[in-house]
Design an enzyme around this catalytic site. Structure first.
Site, PDB file in Angstrom:
ATOM      1  N   ASN A   1     -32.408  83.712  73.720  1.00 45.45           N
ATOM      2  CA  ASN A   1     -31.807  82.470  73.224  1.00 45.45           C
ATOM      3  C   ASN A   1     -32.329  82.102  71.840  1.00 45.45           C
ATOM      4  O   ASN A   1     -33.506  82.299  71.539  1.00 45.45           O
ATOM      5  CB  ASN A   1     -32.069  81.327  74.209  1.00 45.45           C
ATOM      6  N   VAL A   2     -31.432  81.506  71.064  1.00 44.87           N
ATOM      7  CA  VAL A   2     -31.818  81.103  69.712  1.00 44.87           C
ATOM      8  C   VAL A   2     -32.162  79.610  69.665  1.00 44.87           C
ATOM      9  O   VAL A   2     -32.495  79.085  68.620  1.00 44.87           O
ATOM     10  CB  VAL A   2     -30.696  81.452  68.693  1.00 44.87           C
TER      11      VAL A   2
ATOM     12  N   THR B   1     -29.032  85.688  82.479  1.00 48.83           N
ATOM     13  CA  THR B   1     -28.471  86.624  81.499  1.00 48.83           C
ATOM     14  C   THR B   1     -27.505  87.580  82.193  1.00 48.83           C
ATOM     15  O   THR B   1     -27.739  87.986  83.332  1.00 48.83           O
ATOM     16  CB  THR B   1     -29.564  87.416  80.744  1.00 48.83           C
TER      17      THR B   1
ATOM     18  N   HIS C   1     -33.547  87.505  69.678  1.00 44.41           N
ATOM     19  CA  HIS C   1     -32.328  87.369  68.866  1.00 44.41           C
ATOM     20  C   HIS C   1     -32.457  86.298  67.789  1.00 44.41           C
ATOM     21  O   HIS C   1     -31.461  85.757  67.319  1.00 44.41           O
ATOM     22  CB  HIS C   1     -31.116  87.102  69.777  1.00 44.41           C
TER      23      HIS C   1
HETATM   24  P1  OAD Z   1     -24.154  85.662  78.619  1.00 50.73           P
HETATM   25  O1  OAD Z   1     -23.201  84.588  78.304  1.00 50.73           O
HETATM   26  O2  OAD Z   1     -23.715  87.063  78.445  1.00 50.73           O
HETATM   27  O3  OAD Z   1     -24.611  85.510  80.131  1.00 50.73           O
HETATM   28  C1  OAD Z   1     -25.030  84.274  80.635  1.00 50.73           C
HETATM   29  C2  OAD Z   1     -25.379  84.454  82.077  1.00 50.73           C
HETATM   30  O4  OAD Z   1     -25.871  83.218  82.562  1.00 50.73           O
HETATM   31  C3  OAD Z   1     -24.201  84.857  82.964  1.00 50.73           C
HETATM   32  O5  OAD Z   1     -24.552  85.960  83.768  1.00 50.73           O
HETATM   33  C4  OAD Z   1     -23.967  83.608  83.820  1.00 50.73           C
HETATM   34  O6  OAD Z   1     -23.540  83.938  85.137  1.00 50.73           O
HETATM   35  C5  OAD Z   1     -25.342  82.989  83.839  1.00 50.73           C
HETATM   36  N1  OAD Z   1     -25.377  81.533  84.074  1.00 50.73           N
HETATM   37  C6  OAD Z   1     -24.453  80.595  83.782  1.00 50.73           C
HETATM   38  N2  OAD Z   1     -24.877  79.377  84.139  1.00 50.73           N
HETATM   39  C7  OAD Z   1     -26.112  79.548  84.673  1.00 50.73           C
HETATM   40  C8  OAD Z   1     -27.074  78.655  85.224  1.00 50.73           C
HETATM   41  N3  OAD Z   1     -26.863  77.338  85.317  1.00 50.73           N
HETATM   42  N4  OAD Z   1     -28.237  79.195  85.689  1.00 50.73           N
HETATM   43  C9  OAD Z   1     -28.464  80.527  85.612  1.00 50.73           C
HETATM   44  N5  OAD Z   1     -27.593  81.403  85.089  1.00 50.73           N
HETATM   45  C10 OAD Z   1     -26.435  80.923  84.625  1.00 50.73           C
HETATM   46  O7  OAD Z   1     -25.490  85.335  77.816  1.00 50.73           O
HETATM   47  P2  OAD Z   1     -26.713  86.319  77.503  1.00 50.73           P
HETATM   48  O8  OAD Z   1     -26.904  87.298  78.608  1.00 50.73           O
HETATM   49  O9  OAD Z   1     -27.850  85.481  77.103  1.00 50.73           O
HETATM   50  O10 OAD Z   1     -26.675  87.636  71.303  1.00 50.73           O
HETATM   51  O11 OAD Z   1     -26.138  87.067  76.245  1.00 50.73           O
HETATM   52  C11 OAD Z   1     -26.934  88.000  75.572  1.00 50.73           C
HETATM   53  C12 OAD Z   1     -26.633  87.962  74.107  1.00 50.73           C
HETATM   54  O12 OAD Z   1     -25.224  88.095  73.897  1.00 50.73           O
HETATM   55  C13 OAD Z   1     -26.960  86.646  73.434  1.00 50.73           C
HETATM   56  O13 OAD Z   1     -28.319  86.510  73.096  1.00 50.73           O
HETATM   57  C14 OAD Z   1     -26.109  86.693  72.218  1.00 50.73           C
HETATM   58  C15 OAD Z   1     -24.816  87.212  72.809  1.00 50.73           C
HETATM   59  O14 OAD Z   1     -23.997  87.916  71.924  1.00 50.73           O
HETATM   60  C16 OAD Z   1     -26.673  87.382  69.983  1.00 50.73           C
HETATM   61  O15 OAD Z   1     -26.193  86.367  69.531  1.00 50.73           O
HETATM   62  C17 OAD Z   1     -27.299  88.466  69.170  1.00 50.73           C
END
Ligand code: OAD
Length: 257
Positions: free
Chosen positions: A105-106, A199, A122
């Site tokens: 997270n940023v 994630t 990131h």
């Molecule tokens: P994603 O949007 O890909 O995934 C978010 C995850 O959080 C999903 O699996 C959801 O099911 C879950 N989620 C949603 N609400 C939740 C809650 N209340 N509690 C727990 N989990 C929940 O986000 P990231 O995996 O962080 O990169 O994405 C990775 C990277 O992709 C980011 O850092 C960003 C993006 O492109 C850059 O900007 C370089």
């Protein structure tokens, strides 16, 4: 969604862990009102085109569009507050012998909840820098009002070299910050327990950290309301929201330690 039962056998294994890694993604901040990237309808990459906003080429093509979009996201973070998951993670660090907190997270919600030495793989929204000389840019105290989805705003210029200031995040096609990535890999390779929270585990190389921990025999616990690619690989998946499950898990561990 009912809160899942946390098995005693899992807690029992976790309590003997010395080195913990907590690895977070956008889902940990979702309950603070910060959108994730890939959740249906609300995810940023469901609503906006990543190639127009999150690549070095996009910034060179249209700096005002990109800067204004990140200013909108920065405004969202400034208004947000840490939620119970951020707070519980900060508390966990005081309960266990060693904890490495790694985030994709940023935002700065882990820090605002009290976590220290957070490894931001990131980058950080609050740490814009010159695209040429990398001088840190001090944001003005006042945040301008920005409409939903951003507005065109010309990026400021560096007071040292006159080049453009760029958002302090890692874009697609860029490498992760070296120190953070090395430290994160080492921790994932050595830890006894890893919590993978909020994630989708699809973005590499960050997502490989959980598999590194699995490969060397760490206990791995995923906390997520949805199914992900690593469901079948982790020791245990606790299905639900981070703001509910993480405090519950830490509370039950605290009672046992
Ligand atoms: P994603 O949007 O890909 O995934 C978010 C995850 O959080 C999903 O699996 C959801 O099911 C879950 N989620 C949603 N609400 C939740 C809650 N209340 N509690 C727990 N989990 C929940 O986000 P990231 O995996 O962080 O990169 O994405 C990775 C990277 O992709 C980011 O850092 C960003 C993006 O492109 C850059 O900007 C370089």
């Amino acid at each position: 969604m009912p809160t899942p039962v946390i098995e005693f056998s899992l807690l029992d294994r976790l309590r003997s862990a010395h080195h913990w890694v907590v690895f977070t993604g956008a889902g940990v901040s979702a309950e603070s009102g910060i959108p994730t990237f890939r959740d249906k309808q609300t995810g940023l990459w469901e609503r906006f085109a990543a190639h127009e906003l999150a690549t070095p080429e996009a910034f060179h093509r249209d700096p005002a569009l990109v800067w204004g979009w990140y200013e909108w996201r920065r405004a969202l973070v400034l208004r947000a507050q840490p939620n119970p998951a951020h707070v519980a993670i900060a508390q966990l660090a005081t309960l266990v012998p060693q904890l490495t907190l790694i985030t994709q997270n940023v935002d700065d919600l882990h820090e605002r909840a009290g976590s220290v030495n957070v490894l931001h793989l990131h980058g950080e929204l609050m740490r814009a820098r010159c695209e040429r000389c990398r001088q840190h840019f001090p944001y003005p105290a006042e945040m301008p009002a920005i409409p939903e989805g951003g507005a065109r705003i010309e990026p400021p210029v560096c007071t040292q070299c006159g080049a453009r200031i760029r958002p302090g995040v890692v874009w697609f096609g860029e490498t992760l910050p070296e120190r953070e990535w090395l430290t994160a890999r080492t921790a994932a390779n050595q830890c006894d327990a890893l919590l993978c929270i909020g994630t989708s585990s699809v973005v590499q190389p960050a997502a490989s950290l959980t598999r590194l921990a699995i490969a060397h025999g760490a206990i791995t616990v995923q906390i997520n309301p949805n199914v992900t690619d690593i469901d079948d690989e982790v020791t245990c998946s606790l299905r639900g929201r981070a703001g509910e499950i993480v405090p519950e898990l830490i509370e039950q561990l605290r009672a046992m330690i």
